[in-house]
Write an enzyme that holds these catalytic residues in place. Sequence first.
Site, PDB file in Angstrom:
ATOM      1  N   GLU A  17      41.180  26.134  39.555  1.00 27.28           N
ATOM      2  CA  GLU A  17      42.202  25.332  40.233  1.00 27.28           C
ATOM      3  C   GLU A  17      41.539  24.145  40.911  1.00 27.28           C
ATOM      4  O   GLU A  17      40.514  24.302  41.587  1.00 27.28           O
ATOM      5  CB  GLU A  17      42.931  26.116  41.349  1.00 27.28           C
ATOM      6  N   GLU A  42      41.710  34.017  44.502  1.00 26.27           N
ATOM      7  CA  GLU A  42      41.546  33.681  45.920  1.00 26.27           C
ATOM      8  C   GLU A  42      41.593  34.901  46.845  1.00 26.27           C
ATOM      9  O   GLU A  42      42.505  35.055  47.660  1.00 26.27           O
ATOM     10  CB  GLU A  42      42.605  32.642  46.329  1.00 26.27           C
TER      11      GLU A  42
END
Length: 448
Positions: free
Chosen positions: A354, A166
């Site tokens: 995720e 991320e």
Amino acid sequence: MAIIKFPDGMKWGAATASYQIEGATSEDGRGPSIWDTFSKTAGKVVNGDNGDVACDSYHRYEEDIEIMKDLGITTYRFSVAWPRILPEGTGEVNQAGLDFYHRFVDKLIEIGIEPMCTLYHWDLPQALQNKGGWGNRETIDAFVSYAELMFKQFEGKIKYWITFNEPWCASFLSNYLGAHAPGFKDLQLATNVAHHLLVAHGKTVKKYRELNNEGGQIGYAPNVEWNEPFSNKQEDIDACRRANGWFIEWFMDPVFKGEYPSFMTEWFKEKEGVTVPILAGDMELIAQPIDFLGINYYTGSVSKHTDEGLLHHEQVNQGYQKTDIGWNVFPEGFYKVLVYIKDMYGNIPIYITENGSCYNDEPVNGQVKDKGRITYLRQHLTALRRAMDSGVNIKGYMTWSLLDNFEWAEGYSMRFGIVFVNYRTLERTKKDSFYWYKQTVKNNFIEI
Ligand code: JJW
């Protein structure tokens, strides 16, 4: 009742990250990270929580691996704490830190679970932050040296590597919005950080190729959201394009096309006077071919134009269901963003690194009835299958998270696990969603 089947060979897994589960932050020579500093700064984390104990997985990893074994997953995605390996970020190697991950990875392999290792899941050594952190270009080479050490140490053991988790969060959320460590509110700094993360990613991929790791694969894991225009008005379409562009194109165009999205960089320049600090050779480095793309997806929204804010974009409340952290349940966005990425960047193998939801159900008589999470998973796996039918090259799916854990600025108040963790006793209790997911992994299909 209908059955939605996944292809043979589909990988199923669960994900965690070092600072969120390990605890033992001052044991065996681990140096401090920016998250130790940030979480101990008053007002930054809900309830003043920090990762000192977390799930205590540093000591309880064998129990956690037993849980994975029961779950039947093929793949476990975890991250390595850089300051356990290099307490100062560079220089002296901490053997005890390496030993911990060797014990852990050996055990995983022994029971037949494939490790997928994230090298950077936000716990930057504080010593490097003291020299400017990711705002300082020197951190790039510090990271590449750490990565090289890990590649050599775990050659033949770890075959799936992720450079960065991320990067949007590690740059803009952390250095512009100030919500995550190191907590700055400076858009130029955040833009520099985003660039340095991308260069570090590319340099690391290049290093990995030089080392010739046989059979190994390397990728990265940007987080995406999906913003659907409220109307067909051009201004709404443009606002959504910017919102999507901040997560998607900003972090993927450089990797897949070797250039930044000009509609974004021009906007940043015109509105905020911010520019990307590109040096000669940077874009070629960033654009090293990768083996797979990781995608983290949680939420999306319907959005429209407004005259305010960085992107002149705002969400419209459409009455979507929300998880306990307040994020829309938006499975259609999962489908759309995956198809969008395929259309834009081609058919690269994708792992969902995720996807999951926050529901704070607690045990009653030893049972956690987290119906909301099961519904969320079923809806998102249905959307995922639709994306696969539309040609998206999905190789695997990892749910966030195996365990309830330290949810960054939300501390322990927000639970994403399929296993409940009692933070007083550290006892683990498998939730209803655990048993649902176990069945899914075993069957390789879901019932809808
Ligand atoms: C955006 C909030 C403004 C993690 C965001 C906040 C705006 C002050 C979950 N993914 O724990 C995104 N997570 O470690 C990695 N993903 O903006 C793993 N994205 O605030 C999970 C949080 C997030 C966010 C959180």
